[in-house]
Design an enzyme around this catalytic site. Sequence first.
Site, mmCIF file in Angstrom:
data_model
loop_
_atom_site.group_PDB
_atom_site.id
_atom_site.type_symbol
_atom_site.label_atom_id
_atom_site.label_comp_id
_atom_site.label_asym_id
_atom_site.label_seq_id
_atom_site.Cartn_x
_atom_site.Cartn_y
_atom_site.Cartn_z
ATOM 1 N N THR A 15 54.604 47.018 2.434
ATOM 2 C CA THR A 15 55.141 47.032 3.580
ATOM 3 C C THR A 15 55.270 48.348 4.194
ATOM 4 O O THR A 15 55.393 48.720 5.403
ATOM 5 C CB THR A 15 56.701 46.319 3.215
ATOM 6 O OG1 THR A 15 56.470 45.070 2.729
ATOM 7 C CG2 THR A 15 57.647 46.407 4.554
ATOM 8 N N ARG A 22 52.006 51.804 11.638
ATOM 9 C CA ARG A 22 52.414 51.429 13.006
ATOM 10 C C ARG A 22 53.092 52.169 13.702
ATOM 11 O O ARG A 22 53.064 52.663 15.126
ATOM 12 C CB ARG A 22 52.907 50.131 13.050
ATOM 13 C CG ARG A 22 52.311 48.673 12.382
ATOM 14 C CD ARG A 22 53.064 47.372 12.836
ATOM 15 N NE ARG A 22 54.262 47.545 11.824
ATOM 16 C CZ ARG A 22 54.362 46.751 10.765
ATOM 17 N NH1 ARG A 22 53.256 46.145 10.351
ATOM 18 N NH2 ARG A 22 55.404 46.535 10.020
ATOM 19 N N ASN A 42 54.155 38.100 -5.978
ATOM 20 C CA ASN A 42 54.484 37.905 -7.150
ATOM 21 C C ASN A 42 55.622 36.613 -7.396
ATOM 22 O O ASN A 42 55.810 35.812 -8.365
ATOM 23 C CB ASN A 42 55.106 38.828 -8.009
ATOM 24 C CG ASN A 42 55.896 39.866 -7.036
ATOM 25 O OD1 ASN A 42 56.122 39.765 -5.921
ATOM 26 N ND2 ASN A 42 55.920 41.071 -7.430
ATOM 27 N N CYS A 43 56.283 36.213 -6.189
ATOM 28 C CA CYS A 43 57.150 34.948 -6.208
ATOM 29 C C CYS A 43 56.385 33.702 -6.351
ATOM 30 O O CYS A 43 57.180 32.698 -6.645
ATOM 31 C CB CYS A 43 58.045 35.091 -4.695
ATOM 32 S SG CYS A 43 58.655 36.641 -4.641
ATOM 33 N N ILE A 280 61.365 62.805 -1.179
ATOM 34 C CA ILE A 280 60.949 61.509 -2.079
ATOM 35 C C ILE A 280 61.830 60.458 -1.730
ATOM 36 O O ILE A 280 62.867 60.580 -1.885
ATOM 37 C CB ILE A 280 60.752 61.585 -3.459
ATOM 38 C CG1 ILE A 280 59.975 63.218 -3.640
ATOM 39 C CG2 ILE A 280 60.335 60.488 -4.485
ATOM 40 C CD1 ILE A 280 59.889 63.670 -5.361
ATOM 41 N N TYR A 281 61.079 59.214 -1.273
ATOM 42 C CA TYR A 281 61.978 58.017 -1.096
ATOM 43 C C TYR A 281 61.836 57.017 -2.150
ATOM 44 O O TYR A 281 60.856 57.024 -2.825
ATOM 45 C CB TYR A 281 61.388 57.693 0.503
ATOM 46 C CG TYR A 281 61.834 58.299 1.639
ATOM 47 C CD1 TYR A 281 61.184 59.401 1.806
ATOM 48 C CD2 TYR A 281 62.785 57.908 2.590
ATOM 49 C CE1 TYR A 281 61.462 60.459 3.019
ATOM 50 C CE2 TYR A 281 63.097 58.721 3.639
ATOM 51 C CZ TYR A 281 62.425 59.813 3.839
ATOM 52 O OH TYR A 281 62.652 60.848 4.959
ATOM 53 N N ASP A 285 62.662 47.354 -6.449
ATOM 54 C CA ASP A 285 63.412 46.756 -7.690
ATOM 55 C C ASP A 285 63.984 48.017 -8.402
ATOM 56 O O ASP A 285 64.699 48.069 -9.717
ATOM 57 C CB ASP A 285 62.439 46.080 -8.704
ATOM 58 C CG ASP A 285 62.428 44.713 -7.966
ATOM 59 O OD1 ASP A 285 62.931 44.340 -6.956
ATOM 60 O OD2 ASP A 285 61.826 43.881 -8.730
ATOM 61 N N TYR A 428 72.685 20.399 15.530
ATOM 62 C CA TYR A 428 72.904 18.891 15.163
ATOM 63 C C TYR A 428 71.980 18.077 15.994
ATOM 64 O O TYR A 428 72.299 17.893 16.975
ATOM 65 C CB TYR A 428 74.285 18.512 14.963
ATOM 66 C CG TYR A 428 74.560 17.109 14.841
ATOM 67 C CD1 TYR A 428 73.979 16.388 13.710
ATOM 68 C CD2 TYR A 428 75.180 16.407 15.986
ATOM 69 C CE1 TYR A 428 73.895 15.105 13.619
ATOM 70 C CE2 TYR A 428 75.355 15.160 15.885
ATOM 71 C CZ TYR A 428 74.723 14.378 14.732
ATOM 72 O OH TYR A 428 74.932 12.882 14.748
ATOM 73 N N LYS A 436 79.943 17.757 12.347
ATOM 74 C CA LYS A 436 80.637 18.430 11.372
ATOM 75 C C LYS A 436 79.557 19.054 10.344
ATOM 76 O O LYS A 436 79.501 18.375 9.293
ATOM 77 C CB LYS A 436 81.914 17.906 10.832
ATOM 78 C CG LYS A 436 82.878 17.651 11.652
ATOM 79 C CD LYS A 436 84.168 17.007 10.946
ATOM 80 C CE LYS A 436 84.971 16.313 11.909
ATOM 81 N NZ LYS A 436 85.912 15.285 10.987
#
Length: 833
Positions: A15, A22, A42-43, A280-281, A285, A428, A436
């Site tokens: 990402t 971009r 991986n999910c 450094i960024y 995780d 709804y 509700k």
Amino acid sequence: MSTYVIVGGVAGGATAAARLRRRDESAEIIIIERGPYVSFANCGLPYHIGEVIPERDALLVSTPEKLRGEFAIDVRTQQEVVHIDWQARKLSVRDLRSGETYRLGYDKLILSPGAKPSIPPIPGADLEGVHTLRSIPDMDAIKARVDSGEVQSAVVVGGGFIGLEMAENLVERGVSVAVVEMLPQVMAVLDFEMAAMLHRELRDAGVRLALGDGLKEIRRTEEGRLEVVLSSGRTAEADIVILAIGVRPESDLAKAADLALGPRGHIVVNETMQTSDPDIYAVGDAIQVMNPITGQPTAIPLAGPANRQARIAADHITGLANAYQGTIGTAIVKVFGLTAATTGLNSQALKGAGIAFATSITHSSDHVGYYPGATPQTIKLLYAPGDGRLLGAQVVGHNAVDRTIDALATALKAGMTVYDLEHLELAYAPPYGAAKDPVNIAGFVASNALRGDTRLAEWHEIRDLDPERQGLLDVRSDAEWMLGRIPEAIHIPNTELRERMSELSRDKEWIVYCAVGRRAYVMERMLRQKGYQVRNLSGGWTTYSVATEAQDNFERCACEPVKEPAATPVLVETGSGAIEKPIAAAADQTADLQLNACGLQCPGPIMAVHKKLQGMEQGQVLEVLASDPGFRRDVAAWCEGTGNTLLTLDQSNGAIRALVRKTATQPQIKLTDEGGPAKGKTIVVFSSDLDRALASFIIANGAAAMGQPVTMFFTFWGLNVLRRKDPARVDKSLVERMFGWMLPKGAEALKLSKLNMGGMGTWMMKRVIKSKRIDSLPTLIASARESGVRLVACQMTMDMMGIQVEELIDGVEVGGVATYISETDKGNASLFI
Ligand code: FAD
């Protein structure tokens, strides 16, 4: 031209690279990835093992070639960054195929190295057949084992997101699964009673659950299988073991580069994702972030935060001011037919952070009940007791849980209160929601509690109630009461409580409950306005029953593979607690009649089954379709209670299908037309002893006072109880007249069965009755008549003894055996005195 290097090419890394491109077309962007793949999902790994995602390639969201072609990103797989020379801004990179190491300079570096599965330090954790799941090669290894057909049973260690997803997907493949969890519950992010719903779902799916039990050892058996030994000494054999006990940050590289780390080894970053070295960024995780609710650092390893953090790092590197706002921990997991989701903090985390909170539990339908397929959804809110600010929310249900948690997560992130939830305007139409919405209802209840309109009791308080000062009042219908209740509760249906309120002591606090809390709330309001102290059990019987049942089924589970191609047979956990094997689908079984109870909510489907069965012949089979998930449990309990036979029970596409054979000649628990159990009492009074007659009328009056129809059938000597003292003269034969002289004439002439002592004992008993202000027999008879108790004199006895109707007290009917039998048919108890 700047050079940006990214370590790790999956969620955060890929990402960040795409966002950098971009925003900066001229930069050199390099991804270094240790593994053979980049940008994979991986999910989705557990779901490919379960073949829910059949195509392996579908998990490869992007490839090095695509990233190169579309974004001009230099992707270097199977290369590992082994050292960061932060002073020189150079990396040492090892090519894992050739073994060579080279130096690579950078202007800005982004670390997105992720986390690695924790391996417990126990003997056998490294045995062949023991797996973890983090990458595509991990997935391939597990799937190859399952595909080979060698895996009959598996032990999954860890009941978190990955553990539960693996359990479900292995069951999907026909593997018999045991889940071992050291805590007393799965999904530690949920509160116990919410996790208990998942326990029930797992048990119903045939998963063996060992809760509150740690992993001690894994060893190889003589047959070559794996044996998992638990701290308690319990063991389970398996062909494969999946370790899913959590993850540790991949921060060794950062540590070696002297970057600041948190107490659990996570990389410390600021709100623009910069580490202690501003060039450094770090994202994903591997880092710790701020939790906006506590204001304290936290580590929440999820894909959404990793992606958002990557975007912020790329923005900051390319000059766009954007700050990370922290992670509140919004997460969701599918566990067989249920979905569980959470946002914010749970009770334990709030306690740990020293934050005061109140809670409420509501059960609503995900959409209106009259539109097919409505299913229950449980919401727990955790909020500040002062201003009602939302601190956490948990949702468990079958459908639309994602929609509900997203509304709540948005509200929590925006700093809203439970009062704001009352006013949310949510979409709804009948197929989707309700006027509700479940979120509105959760807001109504929590706001009511804060305003003092309702006072809530929590399920765990029940075990500590003081019976001297507190009572439990069940206001559900008779049919619901029949299917289960809190043992100490008294039962007065809500429709009767206004008339029967006087049965409640005013000296006690009453905890009132119904199925979910709505009827109990109405009764709570009514009772409070009448001066009673009362609280409403939050979540009602639905929450109490699931939280207090046996959660661990490790010993009891039949542990058979439960997957079938067309439909999943449902395991039946009977009232006695035994778990039976799945009821086998009787392929040759055809139904005589069908009943579509889809859309009906509990106890609607059971009432419909009851009514339908009433009109059927003995031995006929009824096929029932229902959508209420509670039906699979209810129908089993109802058949067990009524003596009918549950032939099959299965579930497919959300519909529960049951085949019920009518076998109960006389239901053990009968229902009235209104759906409640028949409550009539019949008493055969055979004796003319004073004490026995007293006992029978005391019981009759008591039952009548509880609104139960009572019929007393007087036969043989019992007929004397009904005789007048001085009847009008009637024509009789000599023998009949002699019977009349010898037998006692009415209630006042009766004697004790024991200690009569020539009338002395009887006289003493009558005095005691009077002094203790106990009603005499004539008074009890009069009360019984006033309460509508039917007094039936046996026709045959009257004929035999020559007793005529004029000799009996007023209000007595004369009837035969048929009268008695037809009354017993309408009742649930018959006494012979
Ligand atoms: P990763 O995506 O793990 O990427 C890190 C990469 O860095 C790895 O490929 C690793 O090989 C590489 N690497 C590490 N060190 C080096 C080095 N020195 N040199 C080169 N490369 C290196 N999250 C959710 O929100 N929802 C879910 O449903 C969900 N399901 C999941 C299911 C599974 C089975 C797993 C394993 C995770 C799941 N997650 C889920 C978590 C989610 O995948 C992670 O939070 C996310 O991938 C973290 O992104 P990341 O970039 O920090 O790490």
